[in-house]
Design a protein around this motif. Structure first.
Motif, PDB file in Angstrom:
ATOM      1  N   VAL A 150       0.864  -1.178   0.000  1.00 33.68           N
ATOM      2  CA  VAL A 150       0.000   0.000   0.000  1.00 33.68           C
ATOM      3  C   VAL A 150       0.900   1.226   0.000  1.00 33.68           C
ATOM      4  O   VAL A 150       1.773   1.350   0.859  1.00 33.68           O
ATOM      5  N   HIS A 151       0.724   2.115  -0.959  1.00 32.60           N
ATOM      6  CA  HIS A 151       1.518   3.350  -1.020  1.00 32.60           C
ATOM      7  C   HIS A 151       0.754   4.446  -0.294  1.00 32.60           C
ATOM      8  O   HIS A 151      -0.388   4.758  -0.651  1.00 32.60           O
ATOM      9  N   TYR A 152       1.392   4.997   0.736  1.00 34.09           N
ATOM     10  CA  TYR A 152       0.730   5.996   1.569  1.00 34.09           C
ATOM     11  C   TYR A 152       0.423   7.270   0.783  1.00 34.09           C
ATOM     12  O   TYR A 152       1.244   7.763   0.020  1.00 34.09           O
ATOM     13  N   ARG A 153      -0.785   7.763   0.983  1.00 34.82           N
ATOM     14  CA  ARG A 153      -1.213   9.066   0.470  1.00 34.82           C
ATOM     15  C   ARG A 153      -1.708   9.876   1.651  1.00 34.82           C
ATOM     16  O   ARG A 153      -2.399   9.331   2.534  1.00 34.82           O
ATOM     17  N   TYR A 154      -1.366  11.125   1.688  1.00 33.15           N
ATOM     18  CA  TYR A 154      -1.765  11.996   2.796  1.00 33.15           C
ATOM     19  C   TYR A 154      -3.272  11.912   3.028  1.00 33.15           C
ATOM     20  O   TYR A 154      -4.063  12.008   2.105  1.00 33.15           O
ATOM     21  N   GLN A 174       9.165   1.297   4.925  1.00 35.44           N
ATOM     22  CA  GLN A 174       7.993   0.425   4.910  1.00 35.44           C
ATOM     23  C   GLN A 174       7.641  -0.013   6.328  1.00 35.44           C
ATOM     24  O   GLN A 174       8.524  -0.227   7.158  1.00 35.44           O
ATOM     25  N   MET A 175       6.338  -0.138   6.545  1.00 28.42           N
ATOM     26  CA  MET A 175       5.822  -0.675   7.797  1.00 28.42           C
ATOM     27  C   MET A 175       4.974  -1.890   7.441  1.00 28.42           C
ATOM     28  O   MET A 175       4.035  -1.793   6.656  1.00 28.42           O
ATOM     29  N   LEU A 211       2.908  -1.040   4.216  1.00 28.23           N
ATOM     30  CA  LEU A 211       2.673   0.369   3.895  1.00 28.23           C
ATOM     31  C   LEU A 211       4.005   0.993   3.512  1.00 28.23           C
ATOM     32  O   LEU A 211       4.963   0.937   4.276  1.00 28.23           O
ATOM     33  N   GLU A 212       4.073   1.540   2.305  1.00 26.29           N
ATOM     34  CA  GLU A 212       5.288   2.222   1.869  1.00 26.29           C
ATOM     35  C   GLU A 212       5.071   3.723   1.951  1.00 26.29           C
ATOM     36  O   GLU A 212       4.035   4.231   1.553  1.00 26.29           O
ATOM     37  N   TYR A 213       6.053   4.417   2.497  1.00 28.44           N
ATOM     38  CA  TYR A 213       5.953   5.859   2.703  1.00 28.44           C
ATOM     39  C   TYR A 213       7.347   6.472   2.639  1.00 28.44           C
ATOM     40  O   TYR A 213       8.333   5.754   2.486  1.00 28.44           O
ATOM     41  N   ARG A 214       7.438   7.761   2.722  1.00 25.77           N
ATOM     42  CA  ARG A 214       8.723   8.465   2.731  1.00 25.77           C
ATOM     43  C   ARG A 214       8.999   8.900   4.164  1.00 25.77           C
ATOM     44  O   ARG A 214       8.099   9.340   4.869  1.00 25.77           O
ATOM     45  N   ALA A 215      10.254   8.774   4.591  1.00 29.43           N
ATOM     46  CA  ALA A 215      10.646   9.147   5.949  1.00 29.43           C
ATOM     47  C   ALA A 215      11.990   9.856   5.907  1.00 29.43           C
ATOM     48  O   ALA A 215      12.753   9.705   4.949  1.00 29.43           O
TER      49      ALA A 215
END
Length: 111
Positions: free
Chosen positions: A55-59, A84-85, A97-101
């Protein structure tokens, strides 16, 4: 159009395509992302579960997180990086969940 508006428009048009980019294609951190995904796919198959959905995180998106299983490290670099979480939702399904950090291995953050 003022200079600030031009800079903002350029920034948005230049950065937007990269915001939702797949972290596995990232030249620096891609192997970490691929290893994480493969690890959890293999785990799911070995325990007769469905392989995790990426799942690609969207705000602002609603997330159904029952239990966090694993979070990739951000201590391997400095600056914005893919992360990723891995988690189970309320149905017991494994998801990633893939996101930017922000990386935490920055000068002055040692120790």
């Amino acid at each position: 159009m003022g200079i600030r508006s031009k800079i903002a428009a350029f920034s948005i048009s230049f950065v937007s395509p990269f915001v939702m980019a797949d972290g596995s294609s990232d030249p620096v951190y891609g192997s970490m992302i691929k290893e994480n995904e493969n690890r959890w796919k293999e785990h799911a198959l070995s325990t007769d579960q469905v392989p995790p959905e990426i799942v690609h995180y969207r705000y602002g998106m609603n997330l159904d997180i029952e239990r966090v299983i694993h979070i990739t490290s951000t201590r391997i670099g400095c600056g914005v990086m893919p992360a990723q979480m891995t988690y189970k939702d309320s149905n017991g399904d494994l998801k990633i969940l893939e996101y930017r950090a922000s990386g935490t291995k920055c000068r002055g953050n040692e120790g």
